[in-house]
Design a protein around this motif. Structure first.
Motif, PDB file in Angstrom:
ATOM      1  N   ARG A   1       0.839  -1.183   0.000  1.00  0.00           N
ATOM      2  CA  ARG A   1       0.000   0.000   0.000  1.00  0.00           C
ATOM      3  C   ARG A   1       0.882   1.245   0.000  1.00  0.00           C
ATOM      4  O   ARG A   1       1.927   1.266   0.669  1.00  0.00           O
ATOM      5  CB  ARG A   1      -0.919   0.027   1.229  1.00  0.00           C
ATOM      6  CG  ARG A   1      -2.008  -1.034   1.190  1.00  0.00           C
ATOM      7  CD  ARG A   1      -3.061  -0.708   0.147  1.00  0.00           C
ATOM      8  NE  ARG A   1      -4.181  -1.648   0.181  1.00  0.00           N
ATOM      9  CZ  ARG A   1      -4.266  -2.733  -0.569  1.00  0.00           C
ATOM     10  NH1 ARG A   1      -3.281  -3.027  -1.385  1.00  0.00           N
ATOM     11  NH2 ARG A   1      -5.324  -3.532  -0.508  1.00  0.00           N
ATOM     12  N   ILE A   2       0.465   2.271  -0.725  1.00  0.00           N
ATOM     13  CA  ILE A   2       1.237   3.513  -0.827  1.00  0.00           C
ATOM     14  C   ILE A   2       0.337   4.695  -0.467  1.00  0.00           C
ATOM     15  O   ILE A   2      -0.777   4.826  -0.990  1.00  0.00           O
ATOM     16  CB  ILE A   2       1.792   3.710  -2.249  1.00  0.00           C
ATOM     17  CG1 ILE A   2       2.746   2.557  -2.612  1.00  0.00           C
ATOM     18  CG2 ILE A   2       2.511   5.051  -2.372  1.00  0.00           C
ATOM     19  CD1 ILE A   2       3.210   2.582  -4.055  1.00  0.00           C
ATOM     20  N   GLN A   3       0.837   5.525   0.433  1.00  0.00           N
ATOM     21  CA  GLN A   3       0.168   6.780   0.777  1.00  0.00           C
ATOM     22  C   GLN A   3       1.130   7.932   0.525  1.00  0.00           C
ATOM     23  O   GLN A   3       2.357   7.758   0.538  1.00  0.00           O
ATOM     24  CB  GLN A   3      -0.244   6.791   2.249  1.00  0.00           C
ATOM     25  CG  GLN A   3      -1.395   5.869   2.607  1.00  0.00           C
ATOM     26  CD  GLN A   3      -1.721   5.972   4.095  1.00  0.00           C
ATOM     27  OE1 GLN A   3      -1.202   5.174   4.876  1.00  0.00           O
ATOM     28  NE2 GLN A   3      -2.552   6.940   4.477  1.00  0.00           N
ATOM     29  N   VAL A   4       0.573   9.106   0.313  1.00  0.00           N
ATOM     30  CA  VAL A   4       1.364  10.315   0.123  1.00  0.00           C
ATOM     31  C   VAL A   4       1.047  11.293   1.239  1.00  0.00           C
ATOM     32  O   VAL A   4      -0.130  11.541   1.548  1.00  0.00           O
ATOM     33  CB  VAL A   4       1.082  10.967  -1.247  1.00  0.00           C
ATOM     34  CG1 VAL A   4       1.859  12.276  -1.381  1.00  0.00           C
ATOM     35  CG2 VAL A   4       1.452  10.008  -2.381  1.00  0.00           C
ATOM     36  N   LEU A   5       2.101  11.827   1.848  1.00  0.00           N
ATOM     37  CA  LEU A   5       1.945  12.887   2.850  1.00  0.00           C
ATOM     38  C   LEU A   5       1.994  14.214   2.102  1.00  0.00           C
ATOM     39  O   LEU A   5       3.054  14.605   1.600  1.00  0.00           O
ATOM     40  CB  LEU A   5       3.063  12.816   3.883  1.00  0.00           C
ATOM     41  CG  LEU A   5       2.978  13.818   5.031  1.00  0.00           C
ATOM     42  CD1 LEU A   5       1.788  13.502   5.932  1.00  0.00           C
ATOM     43  CD2 LEU A   5       4.266  13.819   5.838  1.00  0.00           C
ATOM     44  N   PRO A   6       0.870  14.933   1.981  1.00  0.00           N
ATOM     45  CA  PRO A   6       0.822  16.130   1.130  1.00  0.00           C
ATOM     46  C   PRO A   6       1.520  17.325   1.772  1.00  0.00           C
ATOM     47  O   PRO A   6       1.673  17.412   2.993  1.00  0.00           O
ATOM     48  CB  PRO A   6      -0.678  16.378   0.974  1.00  0.00           C
ATOM     49  CG  PRO A   6      -1.262  15.874   2.258  1.00  0.00           C
ATOM     50  CD  PRO A   6      -0.441  14.655   2.611  1.00  0.00           C
ATOM     51  N   PHE A   7       1.952  18.234   0.928  1.00  0.00           N
ATOM     52  CA  PHE A   7       2.583  19.461   1.415  1.00  0.00           C
ATOM     53  C   PHE A   7       1.692  20.180   2.416  1.00  0.00           C
ATOM     54  O   PHE A   7       2.158  20.756   3.403  1.00  0.00           O
ATOM     55  CB  PHE A   7       2.885  20.401   0.245  1.00  0.00           C
ATOM     56  CG  PHE A   7       4.009  19.947  -0.645  1.00  0.00           C
ATOM     57  CD1 PHE A   7       5.157  19.366  -0.116  1.00  0.00           C
ATOM     58  CD2 PHE A   7       3.924  20.122  -2.017  1.00  0.00           C
ATOM     59  CE1 PHE A   7       6.201  18.968  -0.929  1.00  0.00           C
ATOM     60  CE2 PHE A   7       4.960  19.726  -2.839  1.00  0.00           C
ATOM     61  CZ  PHE A   7       6.101  19.139  -2.308  1.00  0.00           C
ATOM     62  N   GLU A   8       0.385  20.145   2.156  1.00  0.00           N
ATOM     63  CA  GLU A   8      -0.554  20.898   2.994  1.00  0.00           C
ATOM     64  C   GLU A   8      -0.606  20.387   4.432  1.00  0.00           C
ATOM     65  O   GLU A   8      -1.141  21.057   5.314  1.00  0.00           O
ATOM     66  CB  GLU A   8      -1.952  20.841   2.378  1.00  0.00           C
ATOM     67  CG  GLU A   8      -2.533  19.443   2.310  1.00  0.00           C
ATOM     68  CD  GLU A   8      -3.822  19.378   1.493  1.00  0.00           C
ATOM     69  OE1 GLU A   8      -4.705  18.588   1.886  1.00  0.00           O
ATOM     70  OE2 GLU A   8      -3.940  20.100   0.493  1.00  0.00           O
ATOM     71  N   ALA A   9      -0.011  19.210   4.673  1.00  0.00           N
ATOM     72  CA  ALA A   9       0.022  18.693   6.043  1.00  0.00           C
ATOM     73  C   ALA A   9       0.907  19.545   6.945  1.00  0.00           C
ATOM     74  O   ALA A   9       0.776  19.516   8.171  1.00  0.00           O
ATOM     75  CB  ALA A   9       0.521  17.245   6.048  1.00  0.00           C
ATOM     76  N   GLY A  10       1.822  20.307   6.332  1.00  0.00           N
ATOM     77  CA  GLY A  10       2.700  21.162   7.132  1.00  0.00           C
ATOM     78  C   GLY A  10       3.649  20.364   7.995  1.00  0.00           C
ATOM     79  O   GLY A  10       4.175  19.326   7.591  1.00  0.00           O
ATOM     80  N   GLU A  11       3.863  20.833   9.228  1.00  0.00           N
ATOM     81  CA  GLU A  11       4.751  20.089  10.123  1.00  0.00           C
ATOM     82  C   GLU A  11       4.107  18.745  10.474  1.00  0.00           C
ATOM     83  O   GLU A  11       2.891  18.618  10.551  1.00  0.00           O
ATOM     84  CB  GLU A  11       5.045  20.888  11.389  1.00  0.00           C
ATOM     85  CG  GLU A  11       3.855  21.118  12.307  1.00  0.00           C
ATOM     86  CD  GLU A  11       3.028  22.334  11.907  1.00  0.00           C
ATOM     87  OE1 GLU A  11       2.155  22.750  12.712  1.00  0.00           O
ATOM     88  OE2 GLU A  11       3.237  22.873  10.803  1.00  0.00           O
TER      89      GLU A  11
END
Length: 274
Positions: free
Chosen positions: A191-201
């Motif tokens: 499984r692959i997930q992406v941590l988006p830029f909008e997540a911030g810190e």
């Protein structure tokens, strides 16, 4: 008189492979060129492998087994040979990765090694200016065979969105790499997930890490610095890693939304510029 290189079969897996190849070829009464003709390569290549000057491939090994009737000997040896081409500091991790039942990784800079295409991996490995790029590349591709097993490890990768935007190898290489990631969208074990830029810190701003879980051994956390890797089974570190990974995973996009983001970046950033 031909100067025949005498290998010490105990020196390395590659030396043992070459020594066995020469021994079995001669036992069959074949010259190097004759064996090369049978397995569709040059006699020179056979000689280079016998002298441990060339890294054999898995295809080469399978053809040797068929030609010499060696009951899979070279197909078994090639895994050891290719693993030995990995950096010395990385080999212990590769050995543990190969027997893990669960792999969870968070990557901030690059696609995880098990998910890299060959051309992407080539571009990554070339940055280290290695003496034997082809050997390293073959070893990295060999690592990926664990995902093709009948029962592979359960694996979960969280990639920082920056991984998708960093143009490793150029536009076409990245497009094919992202397309490759999308092939895992319906994969049973990966499984692959992406941590988006909008997540911030987030919980792992310090960097990438990988956790390995086993049926009968303690969990391991693996990290890398500029020149080496570090594994630990320290319970406190393992617990901290699990906590941080849980937070990163919860902050990341869902598997479905991650696939949509990968598709969007692939089309908008690496699509046909015309």
């Amino acid at each position: 008189m031909v100067n025949i290189v005498q290998l010490d079969p105990s020196a390395s897996p590659l030396d043992y492979y070459g020594w066995e190849l020469r021994r079995l070829r001669e036992a069959h009464g074949l010259r190097q060129q004759q064996l090369g003709d049978i397995i569709f390569c040059s006699g020179s290549l056979v000689g280079q492998v016998e002298c441990a000057k060339k890294i054999p491939t898995r295809e080469f090994s399978e053809r040797l087994d068929a030609a010499l009737g060696t009951d899979g000997l070279f197909s078994r040896l090639i895994g050891l040979v290719l693993r030995s081409q990995l950096p010395t500091w990385f080999q212990p991790f590769a050995q543990m990765e190969a027997i893990a039942t669960y792999i969870s990784t968070f990557q901030t800079q690059l696609v995880y090694g098990l998910l890299q295409t060959e051309e992407y991996a080539r571009a990554v490995l070339a940055t280290g200016m290695p003496d034997d790029l082809e050997g390293l590349l073959a070893a990295r591709m060999e690592r990926q065979r664990i995902l093709a097993r009948e029962r592979p490890p359960l694996a979960w990768a969280v990639l920082d969105e920056a991984v998708l935007h960093r143009p490793i190898g150029g536009r076409e290489v990245m497009r094919r790499q992202l397309a490759h990631l999308l092939t895992f969208a319906d994969h049973r074990w990966m499984r692959i997930q992406v941590l988006p830029f909008e997540a911030g810190e987030h919980a792992s701003l310090e960097g990438s890490f990988t956790a390995l879980r086993f049926d009968d051994d303690p969990d391991i956390v693996y990290t890398e610095d500029l020149i080496s890797g570090h594994m630990t089974a320290n319970p406190d570190t393992v617990r901290e890693g699990a906590l941080r990974y849980s937070h990163v995973q919860a902050t990341a996009l869902s598997v479905e939304d991650s696939a949509a983001l990968i598709t969007r970046v692939m089309e908008e950033r690496y699509g046909d510029p015309s």
